[in-house]
Design a protein around this motif. Structure first.
Motif, PDB file in Angstrom:
ATOM      1  N   ALA A 127       0.854  -1.209   0.000  1.00 59.81           N
ATOM      2  CA  ALA A 127       0.000   0.000   0.000  1.00 59.81           C
ATOM      3  C   ALA A 127       0.880   1.246   0.000  1.00 59.81           C
ATOM      4  O   ALA A 127       1.935   1.287   0.623  1.00 59.81           O
ATOM      5  CB  ALA A 127      -0.921   0.002   1.212  1.00 59.81           C
ATOM      6  N   ALA A 128       0.419   2.274  -0.688  1.00 54.40           N
ATOM      7  CA  ALA A 128       1.183   3.512  -0.786  1.00 54.40           C
ATOM      8  C   ALA A 128       0.681   4.585   0.170  1.00 54.40           C
ATOM      9  O   ALA A 128       1.370   5.574   0.405  1.00 54.40           O
ATOM     10  CB  ALA A 128       1.135   4.043  -2.216  1.00 54.40           C
ATOM     11  N   VAL A 129      -0.549   4.402   0.707  1.00 54.28           N
ATOM     12  CA  VAL A 129      -1.129   5.428   1.578  1.00 54.28           C
ATOM     13  C   VAL A 129      -1.793   4.801   2.799  1.00 54.28           C
ATOM     14  O   VAL A 129      -2.176   3.629   2.795  1.00 54.28           O
ATOM     15  CB  VAL A 129      -2.177   6.296   0.831  1.00 54.28           C
ATOM     16  CG1 VAL A 129      -1.546   7.054  -0.312  1.00 54.28           C
ATOM     17  CG2 VAL A 129      -3.340   5.463   0.356  1.00 54.28           C
ATOM     18  N   ALA A 130      -1.929   5.611   3.835  1.00 52.52           N
ATOM     19  CA  ALA A 130      -2.673   5.254   5.047  1.00 52.52           C
ATOM     20  C   ALA A 130      -3.287   6.557   5.565  1.00 52.52           C
ATOM     21  O   ALA A 130      -2.927   7.648   5.110  1.00 52.52           O
ATOM     22  CB  ALA A 130      -1.765   4.623   6.094  1.00 52.52           C
ATOM     23  N   ALA A 131      -4.205   6.440   6.488  1.00 46.24           N
ATOM     24  CA  ALA A 131      -4.856   7.628   7.049  1.00 46.24           C
ATOM     25  C   ALA A 131      -4.759   7.616   8.571  1.00 46.24           C
ATOM     26  O   ALA A 131      -4.672   6.556   9.193  1.00 46.24           O
ATOM     27  CB  ALA A 131      -6.317   7.685   6.609  1.00 46.24           C
ATOM     28  N   GLY A 132      -4.792   8.807   9.150  1.00 42.65           N
ATOM     29  CA  GLY A 132      -4.763   8.958  10.598  1.00 42.65           C
ATOM     30  C   GLY A 132      -5.974   9.740  11.065  1.00 42.65           C
ATOM     31  O   GLY A 132      -6.462  10.638  10.366  1.00 42.65           O
ATOM     32  N   TYR A 133      -6.453   9.372  12.251  1.00 39.40           N
ATOM     33  CA  TYR A 133      -7.685   9.957  12.789  1.00 39.40           C
ATOM     34  C   TYR A 133      -7.492  10.292  14.272  1.00 39.40           C
ATOM     35  O   TYR A 133      -6.703   9.655  14.966  1.00 39.40           O
ATOM     36  CB  TYR A 133      -8.844   8.971  12.654  1.00 39.40           C
ATOM     37  CG  TYR A 133      -8.958   8.348  11.281  1.00 39.40           C
ATOM     38  CD1 TYR A 133      -9.477   9.069  10.206  1.00 39.40           C
ATOM     39  CD2 TYR A 133      -8.545   7.032  11.058  1.00 39.40           C
ATOM     40  CE1 TYR A 133      -9.585   8.495   8.953  1.00 39.40           C
ATOM     41  CE2 TYR A 133      -8.646   6.455   9.794  1.00 39.40           C
ATOM     42  CZ  TYR A 133      -9.169   7.189   8.749  1.00 39.40           C
ATOM     43  OH  TYR A 133      -9.276   6.626   7.505  1.00 39.40           O
ATOM     44  N   PHE A 134      -8.273  11.247  14.772  1.00 36.67           N
ATOM     45  CA  PHE A 134      -8.268  11.633  16.182  1.00 36.67           C
ATOM     46  C   PHE A 134      -9.281  12.744  16.372  1.00 36.67           C
ATOM     47  O   PHE A 134      -9.856  13.248  15.395  1.00 36.67           O
ATOM     48  CB  PHE A 134      -6.881  12.108  16.660  1.00 36.67           C
ATOM     49  CG  PHE A 134      -6.182  13.024  15.695  1.00 36.67           C
ATOM     50  CD1 PHE A 134      -6.466  14.380  15.656  1.00 36.67           C
ATOM     51  CD2 PHE A 134      -5.238  12.518  14.811  1.00 36.67           C
ATOM     52  CE1 PHE A 134      -5.836  15.214  14.758  1.00 36.67           C
ATOM     53  CE2 PHE A 134      -4.594  13.351  13.905  1.00 36.67           C
ATOM     54  CZ  PHE A 134      -4.890  14.703  13.883  1.00 36.67           C
ATOM     55  N   THR A 135      -9.484  13.165  17.613  1.00 35.81           N
ATOM     56  CA  THR A 135     -10.326  14.322  17.905  1.00 35.81           C
ATOM     57  C   THR A 135      -9.451  15.426  18.468  1.00 35.81           C
ATOM     58  O   THR A 135      -8.581  15.167  19.311  1.00 35.81           O
ATOM     59  CB  THR A 135     -11.442  13.956  18.914  1.00 35.81           C
ATOM     60  OG1 THR A 135     -12.289  12.978  18.308  1.00 35.81           O
ATOM     61  CG2 THR A 135     -12.271  15.174  19.293  1.00 35.81           C
ATOM     62  N   LEU A 136      -9.662  16.636  17.982  1.00 37.71           N
ATOM     63  CA  LEU A 136      -8.962  17.818  18.484  1.00 37.71           C
ATOM     64  C   LEU A 136      -9.939  18.626  19.316  1.00 37.71           C
ATOM     65  O   LEU A 136     -11.016  19.003  18.828  1.00 37.71           O
ATOM     66  CB  LEU A 136      -8.456  18.676  17.321  1.00 37.71           C
ATOM     67  CG  LEU A 136      -7.418  18.024  16.416  1.00 37.71           C
ATOM     68  CD1 LEU A 136      -7.172  18.890  15.189  1.00 37.71           C
ATOM     69  CD2 LEU A 136      -6.128  17.790  17.183  1.00 37.71           C
ATOM     70  N   LYS A 137      -9.570  18.894  20.562  1.00 40.24           N
ATOM     71  CA  LYS A 137     -10.401  19.708  21.458  1.00 40.24           C
ATOM     72  C   LYS A 137      -9.639  20.984  21.790  1.00 40.24           C
ATOM     73  O   LYS A 137      -8.488  20.929  22.208  1.00 40.24           O
ATOM     74  CB  LYS A 137     -10.719  18.945  22.745  1.00 40.24           C
ATOM     75  CG  LYS A 137     -11.562  17.711  22.514  1.00 40.24           C
ATOM     76  CD  LYS A 137     -11.883  17.013  23.824  1.00 40.24           C
ATOM     77  CE  LYS A 137     -12.740  15.785  23.579  1.00 40.24           C
ATOM     78  NZ  LYS A 137     -13.115  15.130  24.842  1.00 40.24           N
ATOM     79  N   ASN A 138     -10.303  22.105  21.602  1.00 39.04           N
ATOM     80  CA  ASN A 138      -9.703  23.394  21.914  1.00 39.04           C
ATOM     81  C   ASN A 138     -10.323  23.904  23.210  1.00 39.04           C
ATOM     82  O   ASN A 138     -11.476  24.320  23.237  1.00 39.04           O
ATOM     83  CB  ASN A 138      -9.942  24.379  20.768  1.00 39.04           C
ATOM     84  CG  ASN A 138      -9.234  25.691  20.985  1.00 39.04           C
ATOM     85  OD1 ASN A 138      -8.763  26.001  22.077  1.00 39.04           O
ATOM     86  ND2 ASN A 138      -9.170  26.498  19.933  1.00 39.04           N
TER      87      ASN A 138
END
Length: 183
Positions: free
Chosen positions: A69-80
């Motif tokens: 595979a040439a790509v992957a994705a990253g996920y998370f929640t940003l809280k300000n």
């Protein structure tokens, strides 16, 4: 007459490691202290949040990729937690030659599109933004190696105001559904 517990405790005094303490209260105190120490030293293993100034990054994660595979994705929640907006302007990942902040959307004709957010991603004051499949995400391109389930990888997130913070992405099963990860 001697209290039955004290007689029993005396019989344990040579065999039990806490036998040298004289009272039941001292033994309870040692047990509570030990449990608190264990909790304090292992709590970071359960938590998976990172903080930079007023920005909290909640559980960065990715999915395993197939060989080649040439790509992957990253996920998370940003809280300000602050009173002014900030902006995620760039990211890196140890696994990738190039990393970008992306948005996936469906256009008016029902076609799914994906594009880099050239100006970054705003996190409103007192608000939060969730990067998740089918929406905002981090795109890891030119993978140096496959992303493997259970093998976390490191990266950075750079914000306009609070600067750069190092994070670690947990890796879920390939094609698996996100299992809430405490969000």
């Amino acid at each position: 007459m001697q209290h039955p517990f004290r007689a029993f405790a005396r019989t344990l005094s040579f065999a039990h490691p806490l036998g040298r303490f004289r009272s039941f209260e001292e033994r309870i105190g040692i047990a509570v202290f030990t449990l608190a120490l264990i909790f304090a030293t292992t709590h970071s293993l359960w938590a998976h949040e990172f903080k930079a100034g007023d920005i909290e990054i909640v559980h960065p994660w990715s999915r395993a990729t197939p060989e080649g595979a040439a790509v992957a994705a990253g996920y998370f929640t940003l809280k300000n937690h602050g009173s002014t907006a900030d902006r995620l302007v760039s990211a890196t990942g140890d696994i990738a030659g190039m990393t970008q902040v992306h948005e996936m959307a469906v256009d008016a004709q029902g076609v799914m599109t994906m594009k880099q957010l050239a100006d970054g991603l705003e996190i409103p004051a007192g608000g939060e933004v969730t990067l998740k499949p089918g929406s905002f995400h981090i795109m890891f391109m030119d993978l140096k190696q496959p992303v493997k389930q259970g093998q976390p990888f490191k990266g950075t997130l750079t914000f306009e105001k609070v600067g750069t913070v190092e994070v670690e992405y947990a890796v879920d099963a390939m094609g698996g559904e996100h299992d809430d990860h405490g969000e």
